[in-house]
Design an enzyme around this catalytic site. Structure first.
Site, short mmCIF file in Angstrom:
data_model
loop_
_atom_site.label_atom_id
_atom_site.label_comp_id
_atom_site.label_asym_id
_atom_site.label_seq_id
_atom_site.Cartn_x
_atom_site.Cartn_y
_atom_site.Cartn_z
N VAL A 69 0.86 -1.19 0.00
CA VAL A 69 0.00 0.00 0.00
C VAL A 69 0.89 1.23 0.00
O VAL A 69 1.76 1.38 0.86
CB VAL A 69 -0.94 0.02 1.23
CG1 VAL A 69 -1.74 1.32 1.27
CG2 VAL A 69 -1.88 -1.18 1.22
N ALA A 114 4.63 4.11 2.80
CA ALA A 114 4.10 2.87 2.22
C ALA A 114 4.30 1.74 3.22
O ALA A 114 5.00 1.90 4.22
CB ALA A 114 4.84 2.53 0.93
N LYS A 115 3.71 0.63 2.98
CA LYS A 115 3.98 -0.58 3.76
C LYS A 115 3.60 -1.77 2.90
O LYS A 115 2.73 -1.66 2.02
CB LYS A 115 3.14 -0.59 5.04
CG LYS A 115 3.74 -1.42 6.14
CD LYS A 115 4.90 -0.69 6.79
CE LYS A 115 5.45 -1.42 7.97
NZ LYS A 115 6.42 -0.58 8.69
N GLY A 116 4.24 -2.90 3.16
CA GLY A 116 3.91 -4.10 2.41
C GLY A 116 3.98 -5.29 3.32
O GLY A 116 4.42 -5.20 4.47
N ASP A 155 11.04 -5.29 8.08
CA ASP A 155 10.04 -5.06 9.13
C ASP A 155 9.91 -6.39 9.87
O ASP A 155 10.74 -7.30 9.68
CB ASP A 155 8.72 -4.61 8.48
CG ASP A 155 7.77 -3.95 9.44
OD1 ASP A 155 7.85 -2.73 9.63
OD2 ASP A 155 6.92 -4.65 10.04
#
Ligand code: NAD
Length: 423
Positions: A69, A114-116, A155
């Protein structure tokens, strides 16, 4: 007790996206942002969902779901980690992506958020299966990635090795592109000082706040929950600064010594045994007692939602809470601490050292340079101090909590960038 979804019933404890959203709304109210501007800043501008089939050792093919995202890129390419965890879903990734937008803006690094993630338990996979999963995810998400588009990092459940595979997969189709990912091994273009960056950023912010709030620094006492990357580095740095670390816990236990723990000895004990528990020169400490240890600085550096109205907030015996972990304080506990006059250094400020040094890593990669460790440390310290100063100045001017000030600064910067870029 109220049950109407307002004050008494905040978002579910681990709902970082919900907590972040509450803070965004408060900042938007202070800034008097139009509804349309709020929508632009709230709704992610791009969301990618990918199917990740992996050929397993036994010949079967397992399907995983992956997400990326990109919340907001008004201030630069989007930036944020990739998480491998069974609980990963679109909502969690979306919430964490928004948090990154505000964190990068607050620290004034030229990135968006963002992050995934992939919904997988990495411990269930063999190393080569994890590599295949990473390569397949990268191949399918690559159209949205790039050094000037979106830059992942490690992460929960991912590490420098996973970033190395991501770099290799991306580069195999597009040529050598180290700046597409940060948190890489140093031998592949990672930055010196990245490992310690979050812990160091926490320490610098604490030291600034100690001075501002008139709390003893050298000779002061700190209690830390979590002794991993962040908590371990932080403890070592506090020890260098002559702040006494009096209590530490990890997933397997805890230890306390009112006169200060021998941090170098505790670090080597934890390295040897995998836990701080049973460290000989201290008394054992359980989780309940940890939150009641008298100290100047209470530092949650492990989990979210650990300081709550139900469990402990009334019993904390500290002069400051420093949020090294993400979202360790529930909104109600946060309000109680504010009313009690205990400053809370918010997560988006306190633990932003990692993303700052990720920015340095990206910068070094783009310039084909590598900086000395001392240069990285000095630049990090400068960035953390500047962000802290911005936050405390606004908090005092507006008479609001540090967290509200931090979000207000961040939201205003992103709103300004959006407005300048036009439609
Ligand atoms: P880590 O996995 O290296 O360490 C986590 C530590 O927490 C371990 O010592 C573990 O034993 C401990 N822990 C787990 N459950 C516990 C419990 N119930 N009670 C006490 N301790 C417990 O993780 P980390 O990288 O140090 O991250 C810690 C926190 O900081 C997380 O909330 C993370 O999201 C946040 N954070 C980390 C970074 C970073 O750069 N590493 C950046 C920003 C935020």
């Amino acid at each position: 007790m109220a049950t109407n979804g307002t004050e008494e019933t905040p978002p579910t404890p681990i709902d970082i996206g919900g907590i972040c959203q509450l803070q965004f709304q408060e900042a938007a109210r202070i800034l008097e942002l139009d509804e349309s501007v709020q929508d632009e800043l709230r709704i992610p501008f791009r969301e990618l969902s990918v199917h990740v089939p992996v050929l397993m050792r036994d010949g079967s093919v397992r399907s995983f779901q992956g997400f990326r995202v990109q919340h907001n890129g008004a201030r630069g390419p989007t930036k944020g980690g990739i998480r491998y965890h069974p609980h990963v879903d679109r909502e969690e990734v979306g919430g964490l992506a928004a948090l990154m937008t505000w964190k990068t803006a607050l620290l004034d690094v030229p990135f968006g958020g963002a992050k995934g993630g992939v919904s997988v338990d990495p411990k269930e996979l063999e190393l080569f299966e994890l590599e295949r999963l990473t390569r397949k995810f990268t191949e399918r998400a690559a159209l949205a990635l790039g050094p000037y588009r979106d830059i992942p990092a490690p992460d929960m459940g991912t590490d420098a090795q996973v970033m190395a595979w991501l770099l290799d997969e991306y580069s195999s189709k597009r040529g050598y592109t180290p700046a597409v990912v940060t948190g890489k091994p140093v031998s592949l273009g990672g930055s010196l000082g990245r490992d310690e960056a979050t812990g160091r950023g926490v320490m610098v912010t604490m030291r600034e706040a100690a001075r501002d709030f008139g709390i003893t620094w050298a000779g002061g006492k700190a209690a830390i929950q979590g002794f991993g990357n962040v908590g371990g580095h932080l403890a070592a740095l506090l020890d260098e600064e002559e702040v006494q670390v009096v209590a530490v816990t990890d997933a397997d236990g805890g230890v306390v010594n009112e006169d200060g723990l021998d941090v170098p000895a505790l670090l080597s004990h934890a390295r040897r045994t995998g836990t701080v528990a049973e460290f000989p020169e201290a008394d054992p400490l359980d989780d309940y007692s940890f939150w009641r240890v008298p100290c100047d600085y209470l530092v949650p550096a492990a989990l979210g939602s650990v300081i709550t109205k139900e469990d402990n907030v009334q019993d904390l015996d500290c002069r400051m809470v420093v949020e090294a972990a993400n979202a360790p304080t529930t909104p109600i506990a946060d309000k109680i601490l504010y009313e009690r006059g205990v400053p809370v250094i918010p997560d988006i400020l306190a633990n932003a050292g990692g993303v700052v040094v990720s920015y340095f890593e990206w910068t070094q990669n783009l310039q084909q340079m590598s900086w000395e460790l001392e240069e990285v440390r000095q630049r990090l310290e400068k960035k953390m101090k500047a962000a802290y100063q911005d936050v405390v100045t606004l908090a005092r001017k507006r008479e609001v909590p540090l967290r509200t000030a931090a979000y207000t600064i961040a939201v205003e910067r992103v709103a300004e960038a959006e407005a300048l870029r036009g439609h």
